[in-house]
Design a protein around this motif. Structure first.
Motif, PDB file in Angstrom:
ATOM      1  N   GLN A   3       0.819  -1.207   0.000  1.00 30.18           N
ATOM      2  CA  GLN A   3       0.000   0.000   0.000  1.00 30.18           C
ATOM      3  C   GLN A   3       0.857   1.263   0.000  1.00 30.18           C
ATOM      4  O   GLN A   3       0.396   2.317  -0.409  1.00 30.18           O
ATOM      5  CB  GLN A   3      -0.921   0.023   1.217  1.00 30.18           C
ATOM      6  N   THR A   4       2.048   1.176   0.474  1.00 28.92           N
ATOM      7  CA  THR A   4       2.906   2.365   0.581  1.00 28.92           C
ATOM      8  C   THR A   4       4.024   2.382  -0.458  1.00 28.92           C
ATOM      9  O   THR A   4       4.895   3.244  -0.401  1.00 28.92           O
ATOM     10  CB  THR A   4       3.523   2.455   1.985  1.00 28.92           C
ATOM     11  N   GLU A   5       3.961   1.479  -1.424  1.00 22.15           N
ATOM     12  CA  GLU A   5       5.025   1.397  -2.428  1.00 22.15           C
ATOM     13  C   GLU A   5       5.186   2.714  -3.197  1.00 22.15           C
ATOM     14  O   GLU A   5       6.294   3.213  -3.374  1.00 22.15           O
ATOM     15  CB  GLU A   5       4.727   0.249  -3.393  1.00 22.15           C
ATOM     16  N   LEU A  10       7.808   8.209  -3.912  1.00 23.10           N
ATOM     17  CA  LEU A  10       7.696   9.666  -3.806  1.00 23.10           C
ATOM     18  C   LEU A  10       8.741  10.222  -2.845  1.00 23.10           C
ATOM     19  O   LEU A  10       9.451  11.175  -3.169  1.00 23.10           O
ATOM     20  CB  LEU A  10       6.295  10.070  -3.341  1.00 23.10           C
ATOM     21  N   ILE A  11       8.831   9.611  -1.677  1.00 21.40           N
ATOM     22  CA  ILE A  11       9.803  10.074  -0.679  1.00 21.40           C
ATOM     23  C   ILE A  11      11.224   9.948  -1.222  1.00 21.40           C
ATOM     24  O   ILE A  11      12.042  10.854  -1.061  1.00 21.40           O
ATOM     25  CB  ILE A  11       9.638   9.306   0.648  1.00 21.40           C
ATOM     26  N   ALA A  12      11.511   8.829  -1.886  1.00 21.14           N
ATOM     27  CA  ALA A  12      12.840   8.632  -2.461  1.00 21.14           C
ATOM     28  C   ALA A  12      13.136   9.683  -3.524  1.00 21.14           C
ATOM     29  O   ALA A  12      14.246  10.214  -3.589  1.00 21.14           O
ATOM     30  CB  ALA A  12      12.963   7.226  -3.047  1.00 21.14           C
ATOM     31  N   ASP A  13      12.135  10.015  -4.344  1.00 22.42           N
ATOM     32  CA  ASP A  13      12.329  11.051  -5.372  1.00 22.42           C
ATOM     33  C   ASP A  13      12.579  12.416  -4.734  1.00 22.42           C
ATOM     34  O   ASP A  13      13.387  13.200  -5.218  1.00 22.42           O
ATOM     35  CB  ASP A  13      11.112  11.141  -6.289  1.00 22.42           C
ATOM     36  N   THR A  21      11.472   4.025   8.224  1.00 19.82           N
ATOM     37  CA  THR A  21      11.209   5.089   9.195  1.00 19.82           C
ATOM     38  C   THR A  21      10.630   6.326   8.506  1.00 19.82           C
ATOM     39  O   THR A  21       9.715   6.962   9.018  1.00 19.82           O
ATOM     40  CB  THR A  21      12.500   5.469   9.949  1.00 19.82           C
ATOM     41  N   ASP A  22      11.151   6.660   7.326  1.00 18.38           N
ATOM     42  CA  ASP A  22      10.632   7.800   6.556  1.00 18.38           C
ATOM     43  C   ASP A  22       9.175   7.569   6.172  1.00 18.38           C
ATOM     44  O   ASP A  22       8.338   8.472   6.291  1.00 18.38           O
ATOM     45  CB  ASP A  22      11.454   8.021   5.288  1.00 18.38           C
ATOM     46  N   VAL A  23       8.889   6.362   5.724  1.00 20.74           N
ATOM     47  CA  VAL A  23       7.531   6.030   5.313  1.00 20.74           C
ATOM     48  C   VAL A  23       6.596   6.073   6.517  1.00 20.74           C
ATOM     49  O   VAL A  23       5.507   6.662   6.456  1.00 20.74           O
ATOM     50  CB  VAL A  23       7.469   4.650   4.629  1.00 20.74           C
TER      51      VAL A  23
END
Length: 131
Positions: A3-5, A10-13, A21-23
């Motif tokens: 569900q958070t893939e 997005l966070i990585a970009d 932890t970021d997610v």
């Protein structure tokens, strides 16, 4: 984590890297956003917007706002090209949505807009600046 893939991507970009932890931190922020947005009010809010989504009901609210006071139910008949029954039904829906208030005086019913209706009309009438 399926569900958070996309959220991970997005966070990585945005940050150049991403870990669990970021997610988790972003999901917690989004949960706070859901609470702040008061999504549990949805049914009430949708009812208000739904009441204005009908042309007859919208015109009635506009007429009442322009009247700057009350109008008797009989005064809508010459202003709207709909049946008396449609007017009564529309007024009932608007009252139920909290957009119109009514009072009875003898055999006559008088209607006026509520603060909620006035605020919604003011928002609609606000010039569009963020396009």
């Amino acid at each position: 984590m399926a569900q958070t893939e996309r959220l991970e991507r997005l966070i990585a970009d945005q940050a150049g890297e991403c870990c669990d932890t970021d997610v988790a931190a972003r999901v917690a922020e989004l949960d706070d956003l859901r609470t702040e947005a008061a999504l549990d009010r949805g049914d009430d809010d949708v009812g208000v917007f739904g009441a204005l989504a009908n042309e007859t009901r919208y015109r009635i609210v506009r007429l009442l706002a322009a009247a700057d006071g009350e109008l008797c139910v009989c005064e809508f008949d010459p202003l709207l090209d709909v049946s008396e029954s449609a007017i009564s039904h529309a007024l009932s829906d608007l009252t139920g949505a909290g957009l119109v208030a009514r009072r009875k005086e003898g055999k006559w019913r008088y209607y006026r807009t509520t603060d909620r209706a006035e605020a919604l009309l003011a928002a609609v009438d606000e010039p569009e600046v963020d396009r």
